[in-house]
Design a protein around this motif. Structure first.
Motif, short mmCIF file in Angstrom:
data_model
loop_
_atom_site.label_atom_id
_atom_site.label_comp_id
_atom_site.label_asym_id
_atom_site.label_seq_id
_atom_site.Cartn_x
_atom_site.Cartn_y
_atom_site.Cartn_z
N THR A 18 1.08 -0.80 0.25
CA THR A 18 -0.14 0.40 0.30
C THR A 18 0.54 1.56 0.01
O THR A 18 1.67 1.34 0.32
CB THR A 18 -0.96 0.12 1.67
OG1 THR A 18 0.21 0.22 2.54
CG2 THR A 18 -2.09 -1.66 1.49
N PHE A 20 2.57 5.08 0.79
CA PHE A 20 2.95 5.14 2.89
C PHE A 20 1.61 5.98 3.36
O PHE A 20 1.79 7.03 2.21
CB PHE A 20 4.07 5.50 2.31
CG PHE A 20 4.83 6.22 3.69
CD1 PHE A 20 4.71 5.51 4.64
CD2 PHE A 20 5.11 7.30 3.73
CE1 PHE A 20 5.76 5.53 6.31
CE2 PHE A 20 5.34 7.89 5.16
CZ PHE A 20 5.33 7.12 6.72
N ARG A 21 2.02 5.70 4.23
CA ARG A 21 0.34 6.79 5.03
C ARG A 21 1.41 7.33 6.25
O ARG A 21 1.72 5.96 7.36
CB ARG A 21 -0.89 6.40 5.53
CG ARG A 21 -1.40 5.81 4.06
CD ARG A 21 -2.81 5.04 4.68
NE ARG A 21 -3.28 4.91 5.28
CZ ARG A 21 -4.03 4.16 6.34
NH1 ARG A 21 -4.12 2.83 5.21
NH2 ARG A 21 -4.94 4.05 7.20
N PRO A 22 2.11 8.39 6.58
CA PRO A 22 2.42 8.70 7.50
C PRO A 22 1.87 8.76 8.81
O PRO A 22 2.17 8.41 9.92
CB PRO A 22 2.79 10.35 7.46
CG PRO A 22 2.39 10.55 6.39
CD PRO A 22 1.41 9.66 5.19
N GLU A 23 0.38 8.28 9.11
CA GLU A 23 -0.35 8.11 10.20
C GLU A 23 0.57 7.33 10.65
O GLU A 23 0.26 7.52 12.64
CB GLU A 23 -1.31 8.71 10.02
CG GLU A 23 -2.30 7.91 9.61
CD GLU A 23 -2.14 8.11 7.91
OE1 GLU A 23 -3.28 7.53 6.96
OE2 GLU A 23 -1.47 9.11 7.31
N LEU A 24 0.69 5.96 10.39
CA LEU A 24 0.66 4.76 10.47
C LEU A 24 2.40 4.84 10.92
O LEU A 24 3.11 3.61 11.41
CB LEU A 24 0.34 4.08 9.83
CG LEU A 24 -1.06 3.69 9.23
CD1 LEU A 24 -1.48 2.84 7.73
CD2 LEU A 24 -2.11 3.76 9.99
N SER A 25 3.36 5.40 11.08
CA SER A 25 4.17 6.09 10.83
C SER A 25 4.35 6.00 12.76
O SER A 25 4.31 7.33 13.09
CB SER A 25 5.28 6.45 10.33
OG SER A 25 6.32 6.00 10.86
#
Length: 96
Positions: A18, A20-25
């Motif tokens: 998927t 990259f989504r910063p909120e998952l880091s």
């Protein structure tokens, strides 16, 4: 590899399927003795506490110091990594 080494080491390929989504880091660390990451395809970027950002590109690798706090800051579409860890079973701790 874990079975062949009696739990001493683990090797696996990580495929980013998927975007990259910063909120998952989240900032975290791994309770390991050794961790090496090799980029098979694309690129992968991590920010390490005290060492700044580092980007792997296909064909490059890093040895991650045991217990270093870090967070993923991005990856390319189709990114694939080979990760080798000692020991095979270990704890990942969220630091946020």
């Amino acid at each position: 590899m874990a079975e062949a080494t009696g739990g001493l080491a683990k090797a696996h390929v990580i495929r980013m399927i998927t975007p990259f989504r910063p909120e998952l880091s989240v900032r975290h660390h791994h309770n390991v003795q050794f961790q090496m990451v090799y980029c098979l395809k694309g690129w992968f970027e991590t920010e390490f506490e005290g060492a700044g950002r580092h980007r792997l590109v296909a064909g490059s690798s890093w040895v991650q110091p045991p217990g270093i706090r870090h967070r993923v800051v991005g990856w390319s579409d189709g990114c694939e990594l080979l990760e080798i860890l000692v020991p095979a079973e270990h704890e990942t701790v969220n630091d946020e």
